[in-house]
Enzyme design. Structure first.
Site, mmCIF file in Angstrom:
data_model
loop_
_atom_site.group_PDB
_atom_site.id
_atom_site.type_symbol
_atom_site.label_atom_id
_atom_site.label_comp_id
_atom_site.label_asym_id
_atom_site.label_seq_id
_atom_site.Cartn_x
_atom_site.Cartn_y
_atom_site.Cartn_z
ATOM 1 N N THR A 1 -1.676 33.597 -29.187
ATOM 2 C CA THR A 1 -2.829 32.708 -29.083
ATOM 3 C C THR A 1 -2.766 31.607 -30.140
ATOM 4 O O THR A 1 -2.029 31.705 -31.132
ATOM 5 C CB THR A 1 -4.138 33.491 -29.266
ATOM 6 O OG1 THR A 1 -4.209 33.975 -30.615
ATOM 7 C CG2 THR A 1 -4.205 34.677 -28.306
ATOM 8 N N LYS A 2 -3.566 30.561 -29.935
ATOM 9 C CA LYS A 2 -3.639 29.479 -30.910
ATOM 10 C C LYS A 2 -4.134 29.998 -32.260
ATOM 11 O O LYS A 2 -3.620 29.620 -33.317
ATOM 12 C CB LYS A 2 -4.562 28.374 -30.398
ATOM 13 C CG LYS A 2 -4.051 27.670 -29.155
ATOM 14 C CD LYS A 2 -5.054 26.629 -28.657
ATOM 15 C CE LYS A 2 -4.563 25.969 -27.381
ATOM 16 N NZ LYS A 2 -5.568 24.998 -26.841
ATOM 17 N N ASP B 1 -5.202 41.605 -36.216
ATOM 18 C CA ASP B 1 -4.735 40.819 -37.364
ATOM 19 C C ASP B 1 -5.405 41.295 -38.646
ATOM 20 O O ASP B 1 -5.402 40.586 -39.649
ATOM 21 C CB ASP B 1 -4.991 39.324 -37.135
ATOM 22 C CG ASP B 1 -6.460 39.019 -36.872
ATOM 23 O OD1 ASP B 1 -7.264 39.966 -36.776
ATOM 24 O OD2 ASP B 1 -6.809 37.826 -36.754
ATOM 25 N N LYS C 1 -16.560 45.607 -43.141
ATOM 26 C CA LYS C 1 -17.324 46.346 -44.142
ATOM 27 C C LYS C 1 -17.260 47.846 -43.860
ATOM 28 O O LYS C 1 -17.406 48.278 -42.717
ATOM 29 C CB LYS C 1 -18.772 45.873 -44.154
ATOM 30 C CG LYS C 1 -18.941 44.424 -44.606
ATOM 31 C CD LYS C 1 -20.400 44.019 -44.633
ATOM 32 C CE LYS C 1 -20.551 42.562 -45.089
ATOM 33 N NZ LYS C 1 -21.970 42.130 -45.100
ATOM 34 N N ASP D 1 -13.115 43.513 -32.641
ATOM 35 C CA ASP D 1 -13.856 43.240 -33.875
ATOM 36 C C ASP D 1 -13.454 44.254 -34.945
ATOM 37 O O ASP D 1 -13.593 45.456 -34.738
ATOM 38 C CB ASP D 1 -15.356 43.333 -33.591
ATOM 39 C CG ASP D 1 -16.216 42.738 -34.701
ATOM 40 O OD1 ASP D 1 -15.805 42.810 -35.874
ATOM 41 O OD2 ASP D 1 -17.298 42.202 -34.394
#
Length: 254
Positions: A233-234, A198, A166, A162
């Site tokens: 991954t997709k 990413d 912010k 994750d």
């Protein structure tokens, strides 16, 4: 004509008392030693399918290792001696399944807290007959601190954690100096830590934090090409098609 309405549709069957008791410890370890820390996750109410629920009910005891504040006996957990790879936050388990199948000579220990993801990977393990993969459903920081002995891991995978975009939430990011130091101490000399994200700003932070850890050495000048063992991954494929970046970092334990 059917008389079923959304209000009258049958709800998924609840988990048994035994499984619920096993799961309640996934977010806390009240008896584990050491200082308090920021959790590597935040509990969210999420959707879980009946298939994932069934997997938790019937497969959790077969393919999982319960958290305990003592060193894991990996040979006993897997029924063999083999290099141990730790994966933190495996999501729905698609990547974990593919890597474990492609590397049968390694043992893989996946850590995740969310029921849907654990249920999904349990189904994948059972359906693909994966013998070299086990799950711990618990906070990753406590698993690494309490269950992994120093200088024992052959590798660590942290894929797309994750990003907490912010600024006020950056303190919740997993890749922080204290946790990286803990991870590095558990990796055997010559072992590796592989992160992927990413989120470019998080990639920069990862590079800074990993580069500052004295036990780690970057395998590249900065970011690494995606190695063959990490499947695309997709979600990642779609992002790359849209022009989004993905950054891999592979550091070796000195």
């Amino acid at each position: 004509m059917s008389t079923n309405t959304p209000d009258s549709a049958q709800s998924p069957a609840p988990l048994s008392d035994g499984v619920q008791a096993a799961l309640v410890q996934s977010g806390r370890a009240p008896d584990s030693p050491g200082a308090t820390h920021i959790r590597s996750f935040v509990h969210r109410r999420g959707h879980i399918t009946q298939g994932q629920r069934d997997a938790l009910e019937h497969l959790l005891g077969k393919w999982s290792v319960s958290y305990a504040p003592r060193t894991l006996d990996a040979a006993a957990a897997f029924g063999r001696q083999a290099p141990l790879i730790l994966e933190i936050g495996f999501g729905m388990g698609e990547t974990t399944e593919k890597i474990a199948l492609a590397r049968p000579d390694d043992n893989f220990l996946g850590v995740e807290v969310f029921n849907a993801g654990v249920g999904s990977l349990l189904r994948r393990i059972e359906e693909s007959a994966i013998s070299n993969l086990r799950i711990v459903q618990h906070d990753a920081v406590e698993v690494v601190r309490d269950m992994i002995a120093p200088d024992t891991l052959a590798g660590v995978h942290v894929y797309f954690p994750d990003p907490w975009p912010k600024k006020r939430h950056h303190k919740r990011r997993l890749i922080q100096p204290a946790f990286v130091a803990l991870l590095a101490s558990r990796i055997a000399p010559g072992g590796y830590l592989h992160c992927a994200t990413d989120w470019q700003e998080y990639a920069v932070q990862m590079l800074d934090v990993l580069g500052a850890e004295p036990l780690l050495r970057n395998s590249c000048a900065d970011y690494a090409p995606r190695p063959d063992y990490r499947p695309q991954t997709k979600f990642e494929t779609r992002g790359l098609r849209l022009g989004h970046g993905v950054w891999d970092l592979i550091f070796k334990r000195a």
